[in-house]
Write an enzyme that holds these catalytic residues in place. Structure first.
Site, short mmCIF file in Angstrom:
data_model
loop_
_atom_site.label_atom_id
_atom_site.label_comp_id
_atom_site.label_asym_id
_atom_site.label_seq_id
_atom_site.Cartn_x
_atom_site.Cartn_y
_atom_site.Cartn_z
CE1 TYR A 180 -10.18 6.23 -40.71
CE2 TYR A 180 -10.68 6.23 -43.05
CZ TYR A 180 -10.62 5.57 -41.85
OH TYR A 180 -10.98 4.26 -41.77
CE LYS B 207 -7.09 3.75 -24.78
NZ LYS B 207 -7.56 2.50 -24.17
CG ASP C 149 -10.18 0.41 -24.13
OD1 ASP C 149 -10.89 1.41 -23.93
OD2 ASP C 149 -9.12 0.21 -23.51
CG ASP D 136 -13.34 2.59 -40.85
OD1 ASP D 136 -14.34 1.99 -41.32
OD2 ASP D 136 -12.22 2.53 -41.36
#
Ligand code: NAI
Length: 337
Positions: free
Chosen positions: A125, A172, A205, A229
């Site tokens: 972002y 991640k 995930d 988000d």
């Protein structure tokens, strides 16, 4: 003079409808507010040539609190998101989304009670994108120790103040070893100062699958901006969707409370929008400004109204009523408390 001065940004699409409903309900709850109302987005461009005029920022800085409806952001071209600009300009680095099952809103799971904390200023972002050569673009993911540490502190302080037992940081770092690795490391460092709160982690995930299969295994989630988000909308879906979930953007010097949904152009101007999400954000706002009694009354009234007939709630949550029907039901209930 009113007890509270609050900046009001109704936004566009369904924004003005849900904002008017929430302002009316706050008044019915007996809270004395003077609203400083401003246009933002396309309407502000048409009038002032800037989607986020400087006087809007000045008003929020002065009042230290704002209530904001959704604003349409053009896709691919045009002005950049007002929401992102507001968060950056005011350094509203914490995005807080409590996600709780609502009485009489039927969903796949009962008793969901999660708090999602999203870092609001960094990651992809940062908007640092450029074309390297025609046909190749680069988008930079920014993660800093400073921002990762302060959002971790915010999450742990929130947990302590609200009697939460566990925070799961989401990342991640197996692939993005440096950027997500730093976010994870900062979380682990901060966690040492809060030994009473369990601190663990999940890869993003896997987290998504786990949330869909068994959301009640989590207590609080902490995520960097982009994962936050996406995952916060997923969690909204667990309790009835974007029409019912609260959101707050909080910094050291102020806060902007907003519905998490967008401007829903498909519903705009039809008296169909659900004001519940913005109302729940307003409840967070009332607690933030010390109006705890009114906040509790509104919460109690929501439970009462949702337990009544379908004509008192909007269609997105299985009702047959309009925005005005819900607003009238809330005011009637509040007056009777
Ligand atoms: P959206 O949230 O506006 O709509 C998604 C779906 O949810 C639609 O079917 C809509 O009818 C429904 N919905 C949303 N809010 C509702 C409510 N209060 N009551 C009943 N149903 C509701 O998301 P979409 O379509 O992706 O975005 C539309 C515009 O909103 C875009 O320009 C986007 O950039 C902007 N947006 C603004 C946000 C903000 O200002 N905070 C946040 C998200 C999107």
């Amino acid at each position: 003079m009113a007890k509270h001065k609050i900046t009001l940004l109704p936004g566009d699409g369904i924004g003005p409808e849900v904002t008017a409903a929430v302002v009316a309900i706050i008044e019915c709850a007996g809270v004395d507010v003077e609203w400083e109302k401003f246009f933002v987005g396309a309407e502000a461009i048409a009038r002032f040539g800037d989607p986020l005029p400087a006087e809007v920022l000045a008003s929020i800085v002065r009042n230290k609190v704002g209530l904001k409806g959704p604003v349409t952001t053009p896709v691919g071209t045009g002005f950049s998101s007002i929401n992102v600009r507001l968060r950056k300009a005011l350094d509203l680095y914490s995005n807080l989304r409590p996600v709780r099952s609502m009485p009489n809103i039927k969903t796949r799971y009962d008793d969901v009670d999660l708090v999602v904390v999203r870092e609001n200023t960094e990651s992809l972002y940062a908007g640092l994108e450029h074309e390297v050569v025609p046909g190749v673009v680069e988008s930079l993911k920014i993660i800093t120790e400073r921002a990762s540490t302060r959002i971790a502190k915010f999450a742990f302080e929130y947990a302590r103040a609200n009697d939460r037992k566990r925070i799961t940081v989401v990342h991640k770092a197996n692939i993005m070893k440096l950027s997500d690795g730093l976010f994870l490391q900062c979380f682990r460092n901060v966690s040492k100062d809060y030994p009473e709160i369990v601190a663990d982690d999940r890869i993003v995930d896997n987290l998504c699958m786990q949330l869909v299969m068994n959301p009640n295994q989590f207590d609080m989630l902490l995520l960097e901006n982009l994962y936050g988000d996406i995952v916060s909308d997923l969690t909204a879906g667990l309790v009835g969707g974007l029409g019912v979930v609260a959101g707050a953007n909080i910094g050291e010097n102020g806060a902007v409370f907003e519905a998490v949904h967008g401007s829903a152009p498909d519903l705009a101007g039809q008296n169909k929008a659900n004001p519940l999400a913005l109302l729940q954000s307003a409840v967070l706002m009332l607690n933030y400004i010390g109006e705890n009694v009114a906040a509790r009354k509104i919460n109690d009234s929501i439970a009462i109204v949702l337990a009544q007939g379908p004509e008192r709630r909007t269609r997105d949550i299985g009702g047959t009523g309009t925005t005005s029907d819900f607003t009238a039901a809330m005011c009637e209930t509040l007056r009777g408390l």
